[in-house]
Enzyme design. Structure first.
Site, PDB file in Angstrom:
ATOM      1  N   LYS A 203     -40.210  -3.028 -49.348  1.00 36.09           N
ATOM      2  CA  LYS A 203     -40.595  -2.403 -48.078  1.00 36.09           C
ATOM      3  C   LYS A 203     -41.887  -1.610 -48.215  1.00 36.09           C
ATOM      4  O   LYS A 203     -42.833  -1.766 -47.427  1.00 36.09           O
ATOM      5  CB  LYS A 203     -39.452  -1.491 -47.605  1.00 36.09           C
ATOM      6  CG  LYS A 203     -39.777  -0.662 -46.381  1.00 36.09           C
ATOM      7  CD  LYS A 203     -40.006  -1.516 -45.152  1.00 36.09           C
ATOM      8  CE  LYS A 203     -40.595  -0.682 -44.016  1.00 36.09           C
ATOM      9  NZ  LYS A 203     -40.935  -1.469 -42.857  1.00 36.09           N
ATOM     10  N   ASN A 207     -45.653  -2.623 -46.425  1.00 35.39           N
ATOM     11  CA  ASN A 207     -46.423  -1.779 -45.509  1.00 35.39           C
ATOM     12  C   ASN A 207     -47.768  -1.380 -46.113  1.00 35.39           C
ATOM     13  O   ASN A 207     -48.785  -1.347 -45.419  1.00 35.39           O
ATOM     14  CB  ASN A 207     -45.625  -0.531 -45.120  1.00 35.39           C
ATOM     15  CG  ASN A 207     -44.739  -0.805 -43.908  1.00 35.39           C
ATOM     16  OD1 ASN A 207     -44.715  -1.915 -43.401  1.00 35.39           O
ATOM     17  ND2 ASN A 207     -44.022   0.204 -43.453  1.00 35.39           N
ATOM     18  N   LEU A 249     -55.979  -8.697 -39.588  1.00 30.15           N
ATOM     19  CA  LEU A 249     -57.423  -8.738 -39.810  1.00 30.15           C
ATOM     20  C   LEU A 249     -58.127  -8.349 -38.511  1.00 30.15           C
ATOM     21  O   LEU A 249     -59.166  -8.891 -38.168  1.00 30.15           O
ATOM     22  CB  LEU A 249     -57.864 -10.140 -40.263  1.00 30.15           C
ATOM     23  CG  LEU A 249     -57.513 -10.536 -41.691  1.00 30.15           C
ATOM     24  CD1 LEU A 249     -58.032 -11.933 -42.020  1.00 30.15           C
ATOM     25  CD2 LEU A 249     -58.068  -9.528 -42.710  1.00 30.15           C
ATOM     26  N   GLY A 252     -60.682  -2.210 -35.962  1.00 31.13           N
ATOM     27  CA  GLY A 252     -60.439  -1.248 -34.888  1.00 31.13           C
ATOM     28  C   GLY A 252     -60.672   0.167 -35.368  1.00 31.13           C
ATOM     29  O   GLY A 252     -61.411   0.386 -36.335  1.00 31.13           O
ATOM     30  N   GLY A 256     -52.086   3.726 -37.163  1.00 35.50           N
ATOM     31  CA  GLY A 256     -51.345   4.981 -37.004  1.00 35.50           C
ATOM     32  C   GLY A 256     -49.867   4.637 -36.951  1.00 35.50           C
ATOM     33  O   GLY A 256     -49.442   3.650 -37.551  1.00 35.50           O
ATOM     34  N   CYS A 259     -44.960   4.566 -39.376  1.00 33.90           N
ATOM     35  CA  CYS A 259     -44.658   3.919 -40.659  1.00 33.90           C
ATOM     36  C   CYS A 259     -45.838   3.854 -41.619  1.00 33.90           C
ATOM     37  O   CYS A 259     -45.766   4.396 -42.720  1.00 33.90           O
ATOM     38  CB  CYS A 259     -44.113   2.516 -40.405  1.00 33.90           C
ATOM     39  SG  CYS A 259     -42.474   2.570 -39.658  1.00 33.90           S
ATOM     40  N   LYS A 262     -47.272   7.195 -43.257  1.00 35.46           N
ATOM     41  CA  LYS A 262     -46.339   7.898 -44.153  1.00 35.46           C
ATOM     42  C   LYS A 262     -45.910   7.017 -45.330  1.00 35.46           C
ATOM     43  O   LYS A 262     -45.731   7.514 -46.438  1.00 35.46           O
ATOM     44  CB  LYS A 262     -45.131   8.423 -43.366  1.00 35.46           C
ATOM     45  CG  LYS A 262     -44.017   7.432 -43.178  1.00 35.46           C
ATOM     46  CD  LYS A 262     -42.781   8.078 -42.600  1.00 35.46           C
ATOM     47  CE  LYS A 262     -41.747   7.050 -42.196  1.00 35.46           C
ATOM     48  NZ  LYS A 262     -41.223   6.247 -43.289  1.00 35.46           N
ATOM     49  N   LYS A 319     -49.832   2.165 -30.551  1.00 36.40           N
ATOM     50  CA  LYS A 319     -50.099   0.760 -30.246  1.00 36.40           C
ATOM     51  C   LYS A 319     -49.470   0.426 -28.903  1.00 36.40           C
ATOM     52  O   LYS A 319     -48.694   1.222 -28.377  1.00 36.40           O
ATOM     53  CB  LYS A 319     -49.608  -0.156 -31.353  1.00 36.40           C
ATOM     54  CG  LYS A 319     -48.104  -0.249 -31.512  1.00 36.40           C
ATOM     55  CD  LYS A 319     -47.864  -1.276 -32.593  1.00 36.40           C
ATOM     56  CE  LYS A 319     -46.465  -1.767 -32.638  1.00 36.40           C
ATOM     57  NZ  LYS A 319     -46.235  -2.804 -33.588  1.00 36.40           N
TER      58      LYS A 319
HETATM   59  N1  NAD Z   1     -40.138   2.862 -36.195  1.00 40.15           N
HETATM   60  C1  NAD Z   1     -40.407   1.764 -36.873  1.00 40.15           C
HETATM   61  O1  NAD Z   1     -41.181   0.902 -36.434  1.00 40.15           O
HETATM   62  C2  NAD Z   1     -39.756   1.503 -38.217  1.00 40.15           C
HETATM   63  C3  NAD Z   1     -39.782   0.202 -38.752  1.00 40.15           C
HETATM   64  C4  NAD Z   1     -39.193  -0.015 -39.991  1.00 40.15           C
HETATM   65  C5  NAD Z   1     -38.620   1.031 -40.691  1.00 40.15           C
HETATM   66  N2  NAD Z   1     -38.633   2.280 -40.155  1.00 40.15           N
HETATM   67  C6  NAD Z   1     -38.008   3.353 -40.922  1.00 40.15           C
HETATM   68  O2  NAD Z   1     -36.716   3.606 -40.378  1.00 40.15           O
HETATM   69  C7  NAD Z   1     -36.418   5.006 -40.401  1.00 40.15           C
HETATM   70  C8  NAD Z   1     -36.149   5.500 -39.001  1.00 40.15           C
HETATM   71  O3  NAD Z   1     -37.316   5.350 -38.232  1.00 40.15           O
HETATM   72  P1  NAD Z   1     -37.310   5.566 -36.646  1.00 40.15           P
HETATM   73  O4  NAD Z   1     -38.674   5.267 -36.174  1.00 40.15           O
HETATM   74  O5  NAD Z   1     -36.144   4.872 -36.053  1.00 40.15           O
HETATM   75  O6  NAD Z   1     -37.062   7.151 -36.612  1.00 40.15           O
HETATM   76  P2  NAD Z   1     -36.809   8.088 -35.343  1.00 40.15           P
HETATM   77  O7  NAD Z   1     -37.423   9.378 -35.673  1.00 40.15           O
HETATM   78  O8  NAD Z   1     -37.201   7.369 -34.093  1.00 40.15           O
HETATM   79  O9  NAD Z   1     -35.225   8.255 -35.311  1.00 40.15           O
HETATM   80  C9  NAD Z   1     -34.490   8.927 -36.281  1.00 40.15           C
HETATM   81  C10 NAD Z   1     -33.254   9.527 -35.624  1.00 40.15           C
HETATM   82  O10 NAD Z   1     -32.379  10.010 -36.637  1.00 40.15           O
HETATM   83  C11 NAD Z   1     -31.731  11.174 -36.129  1.00 40.15           C
HETATM   84  N3  NAD Z   1     -31.099  11.901 -37.237  1.00 40.15           N
HETATM   85  C12 NAD Z   1     -31.638  12.807 -38.092  1.00 40.15           C
HETATM   86  N4  NAD Z   1     -30.705  13.235 -38.965  1.00 40.15           N
HETATM   87  C13 NAD Z   1     -29.552  12.580 -38.687  1.00 40.15           C
HETATM   88  C14 NAD Z   1     -28.247  12.576 -39.250  1.00 40.15           C
HETATM   89  N5  NAD Z   1     -27.934  13.340 -40.294  1.00 40.15           N
HETATM   90  N6  NAD Z   1     -27.320  11.775 -38.705  1.00 40.15           N
HETATM   91  C15 NAD Z   1     -27.631  10.980 -37.647  1.00 40.15           C
HETATM   92  N7  NAD Z   1     -28.843  10.958 -37.065  1.00 40.15           N
HETATM   93  C16 NAD Z   1     -29.803  11.742 -37.584  1.00 40.15           C
HETATM   94  C17 NAD Z   1     -32.842  11.889 -35.400  1.00 40.15           C
HETATM   95  O11 NAD Z   1     -32.325  12.843 -34.485  1.00 40.15           O
HETATM   96  C18 NAD Z   1     -33.555  10.707 -34.706  1.00 40.15           C
HETATM   97  O12 NAD Z   1     -33.022  10.460 -33.424  1.00 40.15           O
HETATM   98  C19 NAD Z   1     -37.627   5.674 -41.082  1.00 40.15           C
HETATM   99  O13 NAD Z   1     -37.369   5.780 -42.445  1.00 40.15           O
HETATM  100  C20 NAD Z   1     -38.738   4.680 -40.838  1.00 40.15           C
HETATM  101  O14 NAD Z   1     -39.733   4.748 -41.820  1.00 40.15           O
HETATM  102  C21 NAD Z   1     -39.160   2.542 -38.931  1.00 40.15           C
END
Ligand code: NAD
Length: 445
Positions: A203, A207, A249, A252, A256, A259, A262, A319
């Site tokens: 993963k 990224n 490719l 822009g 941001g 993902c 960080k 985006k």
């Molecule tokens: N957003 C994306 O496009 C994406 C894609 C792939 C992977 N990820 C990864 O997946 C993970 C989640 O990303 P996201 O964008 O869905 O995050 P997000 O911030 O949208 O959602 C996370 C949720 O978890 C909740 N939370 C926090 N602590 C908790 C707990 N103890 N029990 C239950 N819920 C709890 C928060 O209140 C929040 O609603 C991250 O690690 C991210 O890197 C995100």
């Protein structure tokens, strides 16, 4: 459809809600737990708190198989598999903040049956091994642990989940990997089975590589500007090589979102913590930061100064098709422009509410032409489809100076110039570049 094994999902964000909705669509009863009462309340009332195409319909369609709760016990009751989908944002150090993950491990309810915690959140390599050790320490050998990283992209998340390129499963126990693979059986995709650490690295490395491609093409774009080449043609010519492929490719104003920034930082720090200096990622990050600011020089080139000028940022979300403002290029751009004493306006079709607390001093508009009324420049920050027709006679009349800086190379430069605008893209020939000769005066009217 016969109801299948119940599943728990922890976290009701992008990943949690999409995972829950898609598993419910596959026939599972799913209990979604979040710690945010507002979020759980809204979901209970049928309101989806994020903007993601198809998600609202998916959750509504499968409503009878979905439950939302603040109670962790409810999410674990009867579930053999519980997906962890909580946020893992950056700490100040650049390392991933795993506090939400550890909170889950430390507050596990009493479990009567074997349960597998399946990590969908993106975590540093080694997290699984540390969690396994903690579970054993707590006398919870009957709680399994597996890594099943998520590759969905916001804006196409539901389609990505249902038609993934691959499903990666890393588990300590074969039976846990089998249980997870069985859940995905209706989905047609290659399954990559790996050890937990390798699954975690797949993963992060994916990224980081995508971000590297973006920074690479952005640097090519910058050299194109200096030498008179057109990055759009360059990228097309490169992408036809099957060893390279066309994806990521697009030149822009930088990546941001929640993902890439960080995860690249987390991988760089992870390497640094082991004593290895990941030089390439250091450059990828720096190129991206500088790229967000290049718009300022393009504006100054035409307007001489930004002091007292009005600049409209078109698109705020990181985006299109999302209202996610995390690490959006618009945030850096807005603060740079305000620091140059410009008046800043902004338009976005869905992200205004999410953006408001982050954009103090910026005038927000939900009407595009109003945002451009009297403006000295329009900057395409997010490639919303609504902006394809930006170079209209109405917009031309509304703007004080008809300057368009196209930060996403969304528009056809010839058509935009033919419509009476000044046009600056990224890595495309422009007035003052070796191909097009001297800059035109900014005031065309
Ligand atoms: N957003 C994306 O496009 C994406 C894609 C792939 C992977 N990820 C990864 O997946 C993970 C989640 O990303 P996201 O964008 O869905 O995050 P997000 O911030 O949208 O959602 C996370 C949720 O978890 C909740 N939370 C926090 N602590 C908790 C707990 N103890 N029990 C239950 N819920 C709890 C928060 O209140 C929040 O609603 C991250 O690690 C991210 O890197 C995100």
């Amino acid at each position: 459809m016969a109801t299948k094994e119940p599943i728990g999902v922890l976290g009701a964000g992008w990943v949690g809600l999409v995972t829950a909705g898609c598993l419910a669509e596959l026939g599972h009863e799913v209990v979604v737990r979040d710690i945010d009462p507002e979020r759980i309340g809204a979901l209970g009332r049928g309101h989806v708190p994020i903007h993601e195409p198809e998600l609202e319909e998916l959750l509504a369609r499968n409503g009878e198989r979905l439950r939302y709760t603040l109670d962790a016990e409810e999410a674990f009751a009867a579930a053999g598999v519980v997906f962890v989908c909580v946020g893992t944002p950056s700490l100040y150090s650049g390392d991933a903040d795993l506090s939400a993950v550890w909170r889950i491990v430390d507050e596990l309810p009493e479990l009567e049956r074997r349960t597998v915690l399946v990590m969908k959140s993106t975590v540093p390599v080694g997290t699984g091994a540390r969690i396994r050790a903690r579970l054993d320490e707590l006398g919870l050998a009957h709680v399994g642990y597996a890594s099943n990283p998520e590759f969905l992209a916001e804006g196409t998340a539901v389609a990505n989940f249902m038609n993934p390129d691959r499903i990666v499963i890393g588990a300590f126990e074969q039976e846990d990997a089998d249980a997870i693979a069985a859940l995905y059986e209706p989905i047609d995709a290659p399954v990559v089975r790996a050890d937990v650490a390798s699954a975690e690295m797949i993963k992060l490395a994916s990224n980081a590589f995508l971000a590297t491609r973006i920074s690479f093409i952005n640097e090519i774009a910058n050299v194109c500007e200096a030498t008179g080449a057109d990055v759009e043609e360059v990228a097309r010519g490169m992408g036809l090589d099957p060893r390279l492929g066309p994806h990521f490719l697009r030149a822009g104003i930088g990546y941001g979102g929640s993902c890439f920034p960080k995860d690249v930082a987390a991988l760089k720090q992870l390497a640094g913590n082991t004593g290895y200096h990941f030089q390439l990622l250091t450059a990828v990050i720096e190129v991206n930061e500088l790229q967000k600011r290049r718009v300022v020089a393009k504006l100054v080139k035409h307007l001489d100064t930004l002091q007292g000028k009005t600049v409209a940022l078109l698109g705020l979300a990181f985006k299109p098709n999302t209202n996610d403002m995390r690490e959006a290029s618009s945030l850096v751009l807005a603060s740079r422009l305000l620091a140059e004493s410009a008046a800043v306006r902004a338009w976005d079709p869905v992200a205004l509410e999410a953006a408001r607390p982050l954009l103090e001093g910026v005038e927000l508009h939900d009407n595009l032409v109003e945002a451009l009324d009297g403006a000295d420049a329009a900057v395409v920050v997010t490639e919303w489809p609504e902006l394809r027709d930006l170079a209209s006679a109405e917009v031309r009349r509304a703007m004080r100076t008809p300057l368009i800086v196209d930060g996403r190379n969304l528009l056809d430069p010839d058509a935009v110039r033919a419509a009476g605008f000044l046009y600056e893209g990224i890595g495309r020939p422009s007035p003052g570049s070796p191909l097009l000769g001297e800059p035109e005066p900014a005031r065309l009217r």
